[in-house]
Design an enzyme around this catalytic site. Structure first.
Site, PDB file in Angstrom:
ATOM      1  N   GLY A  54       0.778  -1.238   0.000  1.00  0.00           N
ATOM      2  CA  GLY A  54       0.000   0.000   0.000  1.00  0.00           C
ATOM      3  C   GLY A  54       0.807   1.285   0.000  1.00  0.00           C
ATOM      4  N   ALA A  55       2.138   1.201  -0.132  1.00  0.00           N
ATOM      5  CA  ALA A  55       2.929   2.436  -0.176  1.00  0.00           C
ATOM      6  C   ALA A  55       2.657   3.128  -1.511  1.00  0.00           C
ATOM      7  CB  ALA A  55       4.415   2.132  -0.026  1.00  0.00           C
ATOM      8  N   HIS A  61       9.226   6.370   3.894  1.00  0.00           N
ATOM      9  CA  HIS A  61       8.512   7.254   4.819  1.00  0.00           C
ATOM     10  C   HIS A  61       7.614   6.471   5.772  1.00  0.00           C
ATOM     11  CE1 HIS A  61       5.537   6.355   1.726  1.00  0.00           C
ATOM     12  NE2 HIS A  61       4.584   6.759   2.561  1.00  0.00           N
ATOM     13  N   CYS A  91      -1.080  -7.337  33.550  1.00  0.00           N
ATOM     14  CA  CYS A  91      -1.089  -6.961  32.123  1.00  0.00           C
ATOM     15  C   CYS A  91      -0.836  -8.207  31.280  1.00  0.00           C
ATOM     16  CB  CYS A  91      -0.008  -5.913  31.872  1.00  0.00           C
ATOM     17  SG  CYS A  91       0.431  -5.712  30.127  1.00  0.00           S
ATOM     18  N   CYS A  94       2.638  -8.127  29.591  1.00  0.00           N
ATOM     19  CA  CYS A  94       3.729  -8.441  30.531  1.00  0.00           C
ATOM     20  C   CYS A  94       3.798  -9.949  30.762  1.00  0.00           C
ATOM     21  CB  CYS A  94       3.515  -7.740  31.875  1.00  0.00           C
ATOM     22  SG  CYS A  94       3.748  -5.956  31.806  1.00  0.00           S
ATOM     23  N   HIS A 135       6.447  -2.560  31.765  1.00  0.00           N
ATOM     24  CA  HIS A 135       5.054  -2.191  31.506  1.00  0.00           C
ATOM     25  C   HIS A 135       4.928  -0.703  31.179  1.00  0.00           C
ATOM     26  CE1 HIS A 135       0.746  -2.392  31.537  1.00  0.00           C
ATOM     27  NE2 HIS A 135       0.707  -1.354  32.351  1.00  0.00           N
ATOM     28  N   GLU A 204     -10.912 -14.616   4.927  1.00  0.00           N
ATOM     29  CA  GLU A 204     -10.545 -13.616   5.931  1.00  0.00           C
ATOM     30  C   GLU A 204     -11.599 -12.509   6.018  1.00  0.00           C
ATOM     31  OE1 GLU A 204      -8.431 -14.964   3.757  1.00  0.00           O
ATOM     32  OE2 GLU A 204      -6.930 -15.928   5.051  1.00  0.00           O
TER      33      GLU A 204
END
Lengths: 228, 228
Positions: A54-55, A61, A91, A94, A135, A204
């Site tokens: 998609g660039a 960039h 978390c 973590c 964290h 998908e």
């Protein structure tokens, strides 16, 4: 738009660590500044490398887009992490990092502050994540002395992917906490790198599930061993 | 896998209405049969046309995959429709169809049983949906006399897209109610056709939002006028 190099023919992997540090400083500076604008709820930083990823511009960039609402996919991830936190009071990132480092089956590179690994259930072959070991919910709180460590692990990871997969097109997306600081306990910023090797098709689109023919263990072993 | 034609060089748009009727009968028969298997929660029918839309075989074909759980994207749509139903006690698809036919700004073709239109907020340029006008949650309840009408509107819609966009690669996905019949009031089966004209890149991966440069009104006007 964040221009990564003055050289039109260099890709991100051709830069040196100092230049990638400069890029991360630019991400950080723009994120800190845009967070002050009360209209914005999320700061999205991402990169599209290669036309089929998609660039639309050749010159290397990254992109930054501030959005007035929290994007759907971000909310899903934040809410998922929130449910885990409610249940475990820890978390989820973590916990996963600790387990991945102990297992050492899907880790590619690590340094004092960051780890780069194949996630346990990747959507795409060679999908690779880079996470801070500590964290940290929001990317822009990254410390000055962590920036060279992020630059070097990002560069090494992208170079391993480039070497292993012959410079594949890829996207990476920096996942960070929404601007509202209400997610400090459960969220943990990270970068998701998605090489473009398979195609998203009817299955998908119809399910939101992804068919991935490559195990993360195979991908990790290959990326770890390759000489760069 | 459902083979659409014995002729290796024909695409779906090259078939005649009778052949497309046969395809729909095959979809229906397989769906009815697989629904009897208690392991399955969803019957996904889709088609990938063209290599860049993920077709891995040249010979024209559709695919059917029965899944042991209801896919994420299906649940999102069903739950969204459920919220509307809770609020309005009406099917959101029925309401949208009525309004679209009255407005006539995004409708492409219609017949007694079906309408083909550009949805109000399409993710992709020329994204096109085909819906039964009557409230019908599950595709496989389609009546014998509705099958020729579905075949003809599907064929005409695909031919208009093929002519307008020079045989673009595309995916279509048949969205139908999960096997569990608990969604009869709020859900309404339909086909979503997504021509592959733009690329899903970092912004889309990071947000779940889609940048679409073409308005549905422009796309509808173009598709309606083109001579096939």
């Amino acid at each position: 738009m964040i221009i990564e190099t003055p050289d039109h023919d260099s890709d991100l992997v051709d830069l040196d660590v100092k230049q990638v540090e400069g890029l991360i400083w630019a991400y950080r500076a723009r994120a800190i500044d845009l967070k002050k604008d009360p209209r914005f709820r999320y700061i999205l930083i991402f990169k599209n490398q290669g036309e089929s990823a998609g660039a639309s511009l050749e010159h290397s960039h990254s992109q930054l887009i501030a959005t007035p609402i929290v994007p759907k996919r971000v909310m899903e991830e934040v809410e998922g992490a929130g449910k885990y936190y409610e249940y475990k009071e820890r978390c989820i990132f973590c916990d996963a990092i600790k387990q991945e480092i102990a297992d050492d089956e899907r880790v590619i590179v690590q340094n004092d502050a960051f780890v780069s690994l194949e996630p346990f259930a990747p959507r795409f072959p060679f999908e690779t994540w880079i996470l801070p070991k500590k964290h940290l919910p929001a990317f822009e709180t990254i410390k000055k002395d962590e920036i060279p460590l992020l630059a070097s692990i990002l560069l090494e990871t992208l170079r391993r992917l480039a070497k292993a997969l012959s410079n594949p097109p890829y996207n990476y997306v920096l996942h960070t906490s929404p601007v509202d600081d209400g997610y400090a306990d459960e969220y943990h910023w990270h970068i998701e790198i998605m090489p473009k090797l398979t195609r998203v098709a009817g299955f998908e689109w119809g399910t939101g599930f992804y068919i991935n023919p490559t195990t993360p263990e195979d991908a990790a072993a290959y990326l770890k061993e390759i000489e760069i």
